[in-house]
Design a protein around this motif. Structure first.
Motif, PDB file in Angstrom:
ATOM      1  N   GLY A  33       0.825  -1.202   0.000  1.00  0.00           N
ATOM      2  CA  GLY A  33       0.000   0.000   0.000  1.00  0.00           C
ATOM      3  C   GLY A  33       0.856   1.247   0.000  1.00  0.00           C
ATOM      4  O   GLY A  33       2.092   1.183  -0.107  1.00  0.00           O
ATOM      5  N   LEU A  34       0.200   2.382   0.115  1.00  0.00           N
ATOM      6  CA  LEU A  34       0.888   3.675   0.127  1.00  0.00           C
ATOM      7  C   LEU A  34       0.992   4.175   1.558  1.00  0.00           C
ATOM      8  O   LEU A  34      -0.011   4.215   2.286  1.00  0.00           O
ATOM      9  N   HIS A  35       2.202   4.575   1.961  1.00  0.00           N
ATOM     10  CA  HIS A  35       2.436   4.964   3.344  1.00  0.00           C
ATOM     11  C   HIS A  35       3.203   6.280   3.424  1.00  0.00           C
ATOM     12  O   HIS A  35       4.049   6.573   2.569  1.00  0.00           O
ATOM     13  N   LEU A  36       2.898   7.057   4.470  1.00  0.00           N
ATOM     14  CA  LEU A  36       3.640   8.276   4.787  1.00  0.00           C
ATOM     15  C   LEU A  36       4.576   7.997   5.952  1.00  0.00           C
ATOM     16  O   LEU A  36       4.146   7.470   6.984  1.00  0.00           O
ATOM     17  N   PHE A  37       5.860   8.350   5.777  1.00  0.00           N
ATOM     18  CA  PHE A  37       6.820   8.254   6.880  1.00  0.00           C
ATOM     19  C   PHE A  37       7.286   9.669   7.176  1.00  0.00           C
ATOM     20  O   PHE A  37       7.937  10.311   6.342  1.00  0.00           O
ATOM     21  N   CYS A  38       6.931  10.176   8.357  1.00  0.00           N
ATOM     22  CA  CYS A  38       7.112  11.601   8.654  1.00  0.00           C
ATOM     23  C   CYS A  38       8.014  11.815   9.873  1.00  0.00           C
ATOM     24  O   CYS A  38       8.046  11.010  10.793  1.00  0.00           O
ATOM     25  N   GLY A  39       8.698  12.936   9.849  1.00  0.00           N
ATOM     26  CA  GLY A  39       9.546  13.332  10.963  1.00  0.00           C
ATOM     27  C   GLY A  39      10.049  14.737  10.756  1.00  0.00           C
ATOM     28  O   GLY A  39       9.964  15.287   9.649  1.00  0.00           O
ATOM     29  N   SER A  40      10.569  15.338  11.805  1.00  0.00           N
ATOM     30  CA  SER A  40      11.135  16.680  11.702  1.00  0.00           C
ATOM     31  C   SER A  40      12.406  16.654  10.864  1.00  0.00           C
ATOM     32  O   SER A  40      13.043  15.605  10.720  1.00  0.00           O
ATOM     33  N   PRO A  41      12.808  17.807  10.298  1.00  0.00           N
ATOM     34  CA  PRO A  41      14.058  17.851   9.541  1.00  0.00           C
ATOM     35  C   PRO A  41      15.246  17.395  10.398  1.00  0.00           C
ATOM     36  O   PRO A  41      15.338  17.728  11.576  1.00  0.00           O
ATOM     37  N   LYS A  42      16.124  16.606   9.802  1.00  0.00           N
ATOM     38  CA  LYS A  42      17.352  16.128  10.442  1.00  0.00           C
ATOM     39  C   LYS A  42      17.104  15.220  11.645  1.00  0.00           C
ATOM     40  O   LYS A  42      17.984  15.053  12.496  1.00  0.00           O
ATOM     41  N   VAL A  43      15.929  14.620  11.739  1.00  0.00           N
ATOM     42  CA  VAL A  43      15.647  13.744  12.875  1.00  0.00           C
ATOM     43  C   VAL A  43      16.246  12.356  12.661  1.00  0.00           C
ATOM     44  O   VAL A  43      16.400  11.583  13.611  1.00  0.00           O
ATOM     45  N   VAL A 169       6.603   3.989   0.102  1.00  0.00           N
ATOM     46  CA  VAL A 169       6.762   4.822   1.292  1.00  0.00           C
ATOM     47  C   VAL A 169       7.211   6.220   0.880  1.00  0.00           C
ATOM     48  O   VAL A 169       8.231   6.377   0.199  1.00  0.00           O
ATOM     49  N   LEU A 170       6.433   7.226   1.294  1.00  0.00           N
ATOM     50  CA  LEU A 170       6.743   8.624   1.006  1.00  0.00           C
ATOM     51  C   LEU A 170       7.308   9.274   2.261  1.00  0.00           C
ATOM     52  O   LEU A 170       6.630   9.347   3.288  1.00  0.00           O
ATOM     53  N   VAL A 171       8.530   9.762   2.193  1.00  0.00           N
ATOM     54  CA  VAL A 171       9.136  10.457   3.323  1.00  0.00           C
ATOM     55  C   VAL A 171       8.649  11.902   3.305  1.00  0.00           C
ATOM     56  O   VAL A 171       8.660  12.568   2.263  1.00  0.00           O
ATOM     57  N   HIS A 172       8.204  12.383   4.456  1.00  0.00           N
ATOM     58  CA  HIS A 172       7.574  13.706   4.522  1.00  0.00           C
ATOM     59  C   HIS A 172       7.962  14.384   5.832  1.00  0.00           C
ATOM     60  O   HIS A 172       8.546  13.759   6.736  1.00  0.00           O
ATOM     61  N   HIS A 173       7.622  15.664   5.939  1.00  0.00           N
ATOM     62  CA  HIS A 173       8.021  16.457   7.108  1.00  0.00           C
ATOM     63  C   HIS A 173       6.844  16.702   8.046  1.00  0.00           C
ATOM     64  O   HIS A 173       5.674  16.589   7.666  1.00  0.00           O
ATOM     65  N   LEU A 174       7.177  17.097   9.280  1.00  0.00           N
ATOM     66  CA  LEU A 174       6.189  17.502  10.265  1.00  0.00           C
ATOM     67  C   LEU A 174       6.123  19.015  10.346  1.00  0.00           C
ATOM     68  O   LEU A 174       7.080  19.720  10.024  1.00  0.00           O
ATOM     69  N   ARG A 175       4.980  19.522  10.778  1.00  0.00           N
ATOM     70  CA  ARG A 175       4.845  20.951  11.038  1.00  0.00           C
ATOM     71  C   ARG A 175       5.634  21.332  12.294  1.00  0.00           C
ATOM     72  O   ARG A 175       5.882  20.505  13.161  1.00  0.00           O
ATOM     73  N   ALA A 195      -5.807   9.661   2.604  1.00  0.00           N
ATOM     74  CA  ALA A 195      -5.755   8.846   1.390  1.00  0.00           C
ATOM     75  C   ALA A 195      -4.719   7.726   1.462  1.00  0.00           C
ATOM     76  O   ALA A 195      -4.778   6.795   0.665  1.00  0.00           O
ATOM     77  N   VAL A 196      -3.771   7.803   2.387  1.00  0.00           N
ATOM     78  CA  VAL A 196      -2.743   6.763   2.460  1.00  0.00           C
ATOM     79  C   VAL A 196      -3.242   5.577   3.282  1.00  0.00           C
ATOM     80  O   VAL A 196      -4.222   5.669   4.025  1.00  0.00           O
ATOM     81  N   ASP A 197      -2.543   4.458   3.151  1.00  0.00           N
ATOM     82  CA  ASP A 197      -2.916   3.241   3.878  1.00  0.00           C
ATOM     83  C   ASP A 197      -2.284   3.178   5.260  1.00  0.00           C
ATOM     84  O   ASP A 197      -2.787   2.478   6.142  1.00  0.00           O
ATOM     85  N   GLY A 198      -1.178   3.878   5.453  1.00  0.00           N
ATOM     86  CA  GLY A 198      -0.512   3.848   6.746  1.00  0.00           C
ATOM     87  C   GLY A 198       0.298   5.101   6.977  1.00  0.00           C
ATOM     88  O   GLY A 198       0.770   5.733   6.025  1.00  0.00           O
ATOM     89  N   THR A 199       0.455   5.473   8.235  1.00  0.00           N
ATOM     90  CA  THR A 199       1.288   6.624   8.586  1.00  0.00           C
ATOM     91  C   THR A 199       2.268   6.211   9.679  1.00  0.00           C
ATOM     92  O   THR A 199       1.919   5.471  10.609  1.00  0.00           O
ATOM     93  N   THR A 217       0.281   3.729  12.551  1.00  0.00           N
ATOM     94  CA  THR A 217      -1.150   3.489  12.440  1.00  0.00           C
ATOM     95  C   THR A 217      -1.502   3.274  10.978  1.00  0.00           C
ATOM     96  O   THR A 217      -0.831   3.807  10.085  1.00  0.00           O
ATOM     97  N   GLY A 218      -2.525   2.465  10.726  1.00  0.00           N
ATOM     98  CA  GLY A 218      -2.891   2.200   9.340  1.00  0.00           C
ATOM     99  C   GLY A 218      -4.106   1.315   9.225  1.00  0.00           C
ATOM    100  O   GLY A 218      -4.654   0.833  10.230  1.00  0.00           O
TER     101      GLY A 218
END
Length: 358
Positions: A33-43, A169-175, A195-199, A217-218
């Protein structure tokens, strides 16, 4: 049949048709499936993604979780090939030919899908694609709605993941904001998370802290919180808490005492202060008793076989607690329950006030 008619399946056919089960890429953590992997910059997101890609391409366990060996594509779009090589030197002595890298790619609206499809046709046993980062592949949007733009971009990528039954897996940032819910920290609209299957959200307690929580979660995975430690460029596994353990940890100790009281003495009725006296509880403020009972009566109390009701009269406010079923009670305070730290179990004392039997 009309050209644009809906393609449907009836319930009887669906129940009687054997379908392919979900084969996790990483057991209990990452399904197709499609997943978001998120974290702050340089984490440390890219270090973790590289470790994931390496383990899956080798078919070796990721921490204590088994992986399904396959071809892996890692788009390192914020790096150059020298930096990727340097990171590999840090974490492994031998990398497999099943792990493929690219440091440049087109965007979603201008050729990326064709590039991915071309790679997949040449490597049909690919099971994992990581894009680092999502923002690098997004084109200029003509939509006035940020939600529509987010949902459209995610939809295009999800079609590829679903078509080829792979994990993308899409790597993305946090606010840069504080929120008790990790999902609310993800940059963008709910068009992304919806819209993604997992975060997967990676959070360090502090910038200089070498430990972090990975919130998972997903649709096909149980909610989990993994504690990880960053040691010599590798994220090491420390522990895992699953949804039931987290729920118990976050449940106030007062409620465990209520369940224990009814387990030992049966039904109870009286005032808030009378309940605290019956529990021998000097830590819970009397004005929070009804609030806690109201907040948890349909979840924790109901699951423990307790019915709660409240009656306000001109003379008193009456709490009524009733045993409604013989269900398995939660552990007593002090018997291994994380949510009860600092409290001792209610002892069976002769002086314990007798409840009013209803």
């Amino acid at each position: 049949m009309k050209k644009h008619a809906l393609k449907t399946v009836d319930a009887e056919t669906l129940l009687s048709t054997p379908l392919r089960p979900v084969h996790f890429l990483v057991d209990r953590l990452i399904p197709p499936g499609l997943h978001l992997f998120c974290g702050s910059p340089k984490v440390g997101k890219s270090w973790l993604m590289l470790w994931l890609c390496l383990k899956v391409s080798q078919g070796e366990p990721l921490w204590e979780y088994q992986t399904r060996k396959c071809q892996v594509l890692y788009l390192c779009l914020e790096d150059n090939i020298s930096r990727v090589q340097s990171r590999l030197f840090h974490i492994t002595d031998a990398a497999p030919p099943a792990l493929h890298f690219a440091v440049a790619a087109q965007n979603i609206t201008n050729g990326l899908m064709a590039q991915i499809e071309d790679f997949l046709s040449s490597h049909p046993d690919t099971g994992l694609v990581v894009i680092d980062t999502l923002q690098r592949i997004r084109g200029l949007s003509s939509d006035n709605s940020a939600y529509a733009s987010d949902y459209r971009d995610i939809g295009v990528l999800k079609q590829v993941a679903d078509k080829h039954r792979l994990a993308l897996v899409l790597v993305h940032h946090l606010r840069k904001m504080d929120d008790s819910d990790p999902l609310h920290k993800i940059s963008g609209t709910t068009g992304l998370t919806g819209a993604v299957d997992g975060t997967y959200v990676l959070e360090r307690a502090g910038r200089a802290d070498n430990t972090a929580k990975l919130h998972i979660t997903g649709r096909d995975v149980e909610y989990q919180e993994l504690t990880l430690k960053f040691d010599d460029c590798i994220w090491q596994f420390v522990s895992c808490e699953r949804s039931e353990e987290i729920r118990r940890r976050e449940t106030p100790a007062f409620l465990f005492r209520v369940v224990e009281l009814l387990q030992e003495h049966g039904n109870w009725s009286g005032s808030a202060s009378g309940l605290l006296q019956a529990l021998d509880d000097v830590n819970t403020p009397p004005n929070t008793v009804t609030k806690l009972l109201n907040q948890y009566h349909t979840t924790f109390l109901a699951e423990s076989g307790i019915h709660y009701s409240f009656n306000r009269t001109s003379k008193a406010r009456l709490i009524k607690l009733e045993r409604v079923a013989d269900k398995s009670m939660p552990p007593k305070i002090g018997d291994g329950c994380d949510s009860c730290d600092g409290y001792s179990a209610i002892e069976k004392k002769p002086s314990l006030p007798s409840p009013t039997v209803t």
